[in-house]
Write an enzyme that holds these catalytic residues in place. Structure first.
Site, PDB file in Angstrom:
ATOM      1  CB  SER A   1      -4.445  -0.627  15.499  1.00 28.14           C
ATOM      2  OG  SER A   1      -5.306   0.180  14.715  1.00 28.14           O
TER       3      SER A   1
ATOM      4  CE  LYS B   1      -7.176  -3.403   7.942  1.00 26.37           C
ATOM      5  NZ  LYS B   1      -6.106  -2.954   7.168  1.00 26.37           N
TER       6      LYS B   1
ATOM      7  CB  CYS C   1      -0.878   0.014   1.247  1.00 27.14           C
ATOM      8  SG  CYS C   1      -2.074   1.359   1.247  1.00 27.14           S
TER       9      CYS C   1
ATOM     10  CB  CYS D   1      -4.312   3.679  -0.020  1.00 30.73           C
ATOM     11  SG  CYS D   1      -4.722   3.634   1.734  1.00 30.73           S
TER      12      CYS D   1
ATOM     13  CD  GLU E   1     -14.581  -3.573  -3.290  1.00 30.60           C
ATOM     14  OE1 GLU E   1     -13.492  -4.001  -3.716  1.00 30.60           O
ATOM     15  OE2 GLU E   1     -14.875  -2.364  -3.217  1.00 30.60           O
TER      16      GLU E   1
ATOM     17  NE  ARG F   1      -6.406   5.365   8.978  1.00 33.31           N
ATOM     18  CZ  ARG F   1      -7.621   5.588   8.549  1.00 33.31           C
ATOM     19  NH1 ARG F   1      -8.242   6.704   8.911  1.00 33.31           N
ATOM     20  NH2 ARG F   1      -8.224   4.734   7.774  1.00 33.31           N
TER      21      ARG F   1
ATOM     22  CB  CYS G   1      -1.460   4.953   3.255  1.00 36.53           C
ATOM     23  SG  CYS G   1      -1.289   3.491   4.274  1.00 36.53           S
TER      24      CYS G   1
ATOM     25  CE1 TYR H   1      -0.484  -4.416  14.775  1.00 31.75           C
ATOM     26  CE2 TYR H   1      -2.877  -4.565  15.047  1.00 31.75           C
ATOM     27  CZ  TYR H   1      -1.777  -4.134  14.336  1.00 31.75           C
ATOM     28  OH  TYR H   1      -1.950  -3.430  13.169  1.00 31.75           O
TER      29      TYR H   1
ATOM     30  CE  LYS I   1      -7.879  -1.066   4.876  1.00 33.09           C
ATOM     31  NZ  LYS I   1      -6.561  -0.680   4.407  1.00 33.09           N
TER      32      LYS I   1
ATOM     33  NE  ARG J   1      -6.218   4.967   5.162  1.00 26.21           N
ATOM     34  CZ  ARG J   1      -5.185   5.761   4.986  1.00 26.21           C
ATOM     35  NH1 ARG J   1      -5.099   6.519   3.911  1.00 26.21           N
ATOM     36  NH2 ARG J   1      -4.226   5.820   5.894  1.00 26.21           N
TER      37      ARG J   1
HETATM   38  C1  PBG Z   1      -3.799   0.782   4.972  1.00 24.63           C
HETATM   39  C2  PBG Z   1      -3.925  -0.092   6.178  1.00 24.63           C
HETATM   40  C3  PBG Z   1      -4.554   0.249   7.377  1.00 24.63           C
HETATM   41  C4  PBG Z   1      -4.464  -0.857   8.216  1.00 24.63           C
HETATM   42  C5  PBG Z   1      -3.758  -1.838   7.534  1.00 24.63           C
HETATM   43  N1  PBG Z   1      -3.439  -1.346   6.279  1.00 24.63           N
HETATM   44  C6  PBG Z   1      -5.121   1.502   7.834  1.00 24.63           C
HETATM   45  C7  PBG Z   1      -6.034   2.292   7.041  1.00 24.63           C
HETATM   46  O1  PBG Z   1      -6.693   1.837   6.113  1.00 24.63           O
HETATM   47  O2  PBG Z   1      -6.092   3.462   7.392  1.00 24.63           O
HETATM   48  C8  PBG Z   1      -5.029  -0.902   9.594  1.00 24.63           C
HETATM   49  C9  PBG Z   1      -4.573  -2.008  10.466  1.00 24.63           C
HETATM   50  C10 PBG Z   1      -4.870  -1.795  11.909  1.00 24.63           C
HETATM   51  O3  PBG Z   1      -5.644  -0.892  12.295  1.00 24.63           O
HETATM   52  O4  PBG Z   1      -4.329  -2.559  12.729  1.00 24.63           O
HETATM   53  N2  PBG Z   1      -2.708   0.555   4.229  1.00 24.63           N
END
Ligand code: PBG
Length: 323
Positions: free
Chosen positions: A273, A247, A118, A128, A232, A204, A120, A312, A194, A216
């Site tokens: 996260s 996710k 990605c 992204c 998707e 982030r 970003c 995690y 996603k 996003r």
């Molecule tokens: C974007 C990406 C994100 C996460 C994984 N890949 C964040 C977003 O879309 O802003 C989030 C993973 C997490 O929150 O643990 N490349």
């Protein structure tokens, strides 16, 4: 005796408890996400995610000696001065991720290494993909960059790439580029369903990747849209994905259940996260026993049909269930 009463009796007996269990967690089914920064000797705390760190490749390889999860998922976090409008540093083979992959493959060849693909964390604006003249994300102009980034990761030894940019056609573009470069055995884990989620907040901060302008929502699926997420995911399957991913995990277990029925591919669920931070803060504040709350959440995700869980908490979980 009623059948359900018999189950209750079975569960009371230690040795029989496993036979009475429908879902089980195994180290092979856990994926540990890791944040990689450039340089050497770096280890940085992430205040919103107590217990999670950003590591330079050398430190990461050191800590990998004791990793018991079957797989890791690497996120590159370049320094701010290495970011530009098109994310060019994502294509460097001496960047933090390719460097870490090479070190990991040398010291732990059996560890499955998955890399996030990605832009970003590599763009100054934090989106992204690349932007067009109006400042909107340019889907088609982003595809070749994601494809080249995937080839760089594969060349460094990655077993699988995980494109998370949510650009349409990214799986097909990456599959074609990998095959063209001779990496036919490198897999693609597609961030198929996603959602545009508030629970990515702490990530982030960890990846320093919050968009500087806008959000996003144009390329991530709104929480209301279950069918769109499934559509998707099935498109990703048709484009050649080897794994699908849902996710975040807990707020979208219904999507996981439905995707399990709709596809024969293996499915990973990402406990993101924000889910981690909630469990952690709750435990720190004495709301629950950390072990019990975490295991219950992972079991729920597996019960809904996940073949693997990205979390995690992977190492703590293995410690809890394997000792
Ligand atoms: C974007 C990406 C994100 C996460 C994984 N890949 C964040 C977003 O879309 O802003 C989030 C993973 C997490 O929150 O643990 N490349």
């Amino acid at each position: 005796m009623y059948p359900t009463t018999r189950m209750r009796r079975l569960r009371r007996t230690e040795g029989l408890r496993c036979l009475a269990r429908e879902a089980g967690i195994t180290p092979g089914g856990l994926v540990l996400p890791l944040f990689v920064v450039p340089g050497r000797g770096r280890r940085e705390d992430i205040p919103l995610m107590p217990g999670v760190t950003r590591l330079s490749p050398d430190r990461l390889a050191e800590s990998a000696e004791t990793i018991r999860a079957g797989s890791v998922l690497l996120f590159g976090v370049p320094d701010i001065h290495d970011r530009d409008d098109t994310g060019t540093s994502a294509l460097r083979d001496d960047g933090p991720v390719p460097t870490a992959v090479r070190l990991l493959k040398r010291s732990r060849p059996e560890l499955v290494v998955i890399t996030d693909v990605c832009l970003c964390a590599y763009t100054r604006h934090g989106h992204c993909g690349v932007l067009d003249a109006r400042g909107e994300v340019d889907n088609d102009a982003t595809l070749p960059l994601l494809a080249r980034m995937s080839v760089v990761h594969a060349a460094s030894g990655a077993d699988m790439v995980a494109p998370s940019a949510m650009m349409d056609g990214q799986v097909a573009a990456i599959r074609q580029a990998l095959d063209g470069a001779g990496f036919t055995d490198v897999g693609i884990m597609a961030y198929a369903a996603k959602f545009a989620s508030a629970f990515y907040g702490p990530f982030r901060e960890a990846a320093r990747s919050a968009p500087s302008v806008g959000d996003r929502r144009s390329y991530q699926v709104p929480p209301t849209n279950r069918r769109e997420a499934l559509r998707e995911a099935l498109l990703d399957e048709r484009e050649g994905a080897d794994w699908l991913m849902v996710k975040p995990a807990l707020p979208y277990l219904d999507v996981l259940v439905e995707l399990r029925r709709a596809s024969l591919l293996p499915i990973a669920a990402y406990q993101v996260s924000g889910e981690y931070a909630m469990l952690k803060r709750g435990a720190m504040d004495g709301m629950w026993q950390e072990r019990d709350a975490v295991l219950e959440s992972i079991i729920s995700i597996e019960r809904a049909g996940a073949d693997a869980v990205i979390t995690y908490y992977a190492e703590e979980i293995i410690q809890w269930i394997c000792t």
